[in-house]
Design a protein around this motif. Structure first.
Motif, mmCIF file in Angstrom:
data_model
loop_
_atom_site.group_PDB
_atom_site.id
_atom_site.type_symbol
_atom_site.label_atom_id
_atom_site.label_comp_id
_atom_site.label_asym_id
_atom_site.label_seq_id
_atom_site.Cartn_x
_atom_site.Cartn_y
_atom_site.Cartn_z
ATOM 1 N N ILE A 141 0.821 -1.217 0.000
ATOM 2 C CA ILE A 141 0.000 0.000 0.000
ATOM 3 C C ILE A 141 0.851 1.262 0.000
ATOM 4 O O ILE A 141 0.414 2.316 -0.462
ATOM 5 N N ALA A 142 2.081 1.173 0.519
ATOM 6 C CA ALA A 142 2.933 2.356 0.633
ATOM 7 C C ALA A 142 3.822 2.577 -0.583
ATOM 8 O O ALA A 142 4.553 3.576 -0.649
ATOM 9 N N ALA A 143 3.786 1.669 -1.555
ATOM 10 C CA ALA A 143 4.621 1.820 -2.739
ATOM 11 C C ALA A 143 4.095 2.937 -3.627
ATOM 12 O O ALA A 143 2.897 3.200 -3.686
ATOM 13 N N ALA A 168 8.466 -0.551 1.676
ATOM 14 C CA ALA A 168 7.983 0.222 0.536
ATOM 15 C C ALA A 168 7.693 1.647 0.985
ATOM 16 O O ALA A 168 7.250 1.877 2.119
ATOM 17 N N THR A 169 7.952 2.599 0.087
ATOM 18 C CA THR A 169 7.670 4.001 0.387
ATOM 19 C C THR A 169 7.366 4.762 -0.893
ATOM 20 O O THR A 169 7.890 4.444 -1.958
ATOM 21 N N ASP A 170 6.489 5.754 -0.763
ATOM 22 C CA ASP A 170 6.225 6.677 -1.869
ATOM 23 C C ASP A 170 6.684 8.090 -1.499
ATOM 24 O O ASP A 170 6.254 9.060 -2.112
ATOM 25 N N ARG A 171 7.510 8.183 -0.465
ATOM 26 C CA ARG A 171 8.091 9.427 0.075
ATOM 27 C C ARG A 171 7.160 10.144 1.043
ATOM 28 O O ARG A 171 7.584 11.044 1.745
ATOM 29 N N ARG A 173 4.882 8.150 2.958
ATOM 30 C CA ARG A 173 4.629 7.125 3.968
ATOM 31 C C ARG A 173 5.602 5.981 3.729
ATOM 32 O O ARG A 173 6.177 5.839 2.638
ATOM 33 N N LEU A 174 5.773 5.169 4.735
ATOM 34 C CA LEU A 174 6.730 4.066 4.679
ATOM 35 C C LEU A 174 6.170 2.898 5.475
ATOM 36 O O LEU A 174 5.722 3.079 6.608
ATOM 37 N N ALA A 175 6.167 1.728 4.885
ATOM 38 C CA ALA A 175 5.697 0.525 5.572
ATOM 39 C C ALA A 175 6.833 -0.486 5.641
ATOM 40 O O ALA A 175 7.530 -0.710 4.644
#
Length: 377
Positions: A141-143, A168-171, A173-175
């Motif tokens: 979900i965080a990608a 995973a991160t989209d900048r 959020r980070l999981a």
């Protein structure tokens, strides 16, 4: 080629192959599903030079052979068929499909032009299918979705001994999810960056099968590599993204916190969804914590506003912090727990969400970091 098989098994295989292929293939044959009948088995394959799918379906084969048809058309037809046995037979340049009184004739493509699927890499180990599917769902979900930043669209898999970490991160959020797995080599230390969509779809399909999934990895060289997943009659391979310069995202987690709150997950999700109805796309929801509990607020256009109070156990100085409501809901929904613990530094630093039990005790293994949105009040 001529055979008979069960409708549900064929529909599942066709759907899996069609889903893995791009909406528009640059080469016509890459939009196809290759069907090969032999030894009481129909093998359904799809490959676009990025991702490959191969599924085996039991059937009664009268005449062995191979053909190539549109994957999406085959998936749509088999999904709509009645729950009766399906007969497939090639006739010249067509595939005849018969199910009960329904009959379809599909044009075929030159099967000899279809590329060979890549071989499965060497096995790196196995992992529980259901646990792996749950872990991937928590992280994917965080990608990122922005294809101009391909590194952010992946899930980083870190294999170290008997521990698997997914990040995973989209900048924004980070999981991070850590879990146990069974490596082929006890001292294994491998990192791989996997396209998030492929990993999520694969894990979601393998999870209900139960048992253990084999993870196979080909060594990355010059930014290239491949990963494979296999379980019984199903296998998937995918190219890896270049993760050589993946940022040290773990450093984003604050070392210390000034406040924390424990909230019921389901109740908070419902409150955020209701309050966010008045929020514009870029408008945050505000969470105001104090010793009495939590108030969730949002404002939108034409002075539309909403607020609602909900239960929370809070320790620290009163705090008001703003979040993207969709990102907050994503994190809460995928905790897999009845309660969540939120940890804060201040209103301008990242907050970290952990799954927790009803007693407020943190359940280890998963962390979801979310960046706040600065607001003026």
């Amino acid at each position: 080629m001529k055979l008979t098989l069960e409708r549900d098994a064929l529909a599942e295989a066709a759907a899996a192959v069609a889903k893995s292929l791009p909406a528009k293939a640059h080469v016509p044959v890459l939009a196809g599903a290759k069907l090969t009948a032999a030894d009481s088995t129909l093998t359904v394959q799809g490959f676009d030079y990025e991702v490959s799918q191969e599924l085996h379906v039991r059937g009664t084969v009268t005449e062995p052979g191979s053909t190539l048809v549109s994957a999406r058309l085959l998936a749509e037809i088999t999904k709509a068929l009645p729950n009766k046995p399906v007969s497939l037979a090639t006739t010249g340049a067509h595939l005849e499909l018969v199910c009960g009184s329904a009959r379809f004739t599909l044009p075929t493509m030159p099967v000899e032009d279809y590329p060979a699927l890549p071989e499965m890499p060497e096995s790196a180990g196995t992992v529980d299918a259901a646990a792996f599917a749950a872990a991937v769902a928590q992280v994917a979900i965080a990608a990122g979705r922005d294809e101009s930043l391909p590194m952010m669209t992946g899930v980083r898999m870190e294999l170290s001994g008997a521990t698997m970490a997914l990040l995973a991160t989209d900048r924004y959020r980070l999981a991070v999810r850590e879990m146990e797995w069974q490596p082929t080599k006890p001292d294994a230390a491998i990192n791989a960056l996997i396209p998030a969509r492929t990993l999520h779809d694969t894990a979601k399909a393998l999870g209900p099968l139960g048992g253990h999934v084999t993870i196979a990895l080909a060594q990355q060289t010059a930014g290239e590599g491949m990963i494979g997943f296999a379980r019984d009659t199903r296998r998937t391979t995918s190219r890896l993204l270049d993760g050589a310069n993946y940022p040290p995202v773990r450093s984003l987690f604050p070392a210390t916190f000034a406040a924390n709150a424990v909230v019921p997950v389901a109740a908070l999700i419902e409150v955020v969804k209701r309050v966010a109805l008045v929020a514009e796309r870029t408008t945050p929801v505000l969470l105001s914590f104090n010793a009495d509990g939590l108030i969730v607020e949002a404002g939108g256009t034409e002075e539309a506003r909403a607020s609602e109070a909900t239960d929370a156990t809070f320790i620290g100085d009163p705090l008001t912090i703003g979040f993207n409501p969709a990102y907050l809901i994503d994190g809460l929904t995928n905790l897999g727990s009845t309660h969540a613990e939120l940890r804060f530094v201040d209103a301008f630093k990242p907050a970290v969400i952990h799954p927790a039990g009803s007693d407020g005790e943190v359940i280890p293994g998963y962390r979801y970091l979310i960046m706040p949105i600065r607001v003026s009040r």
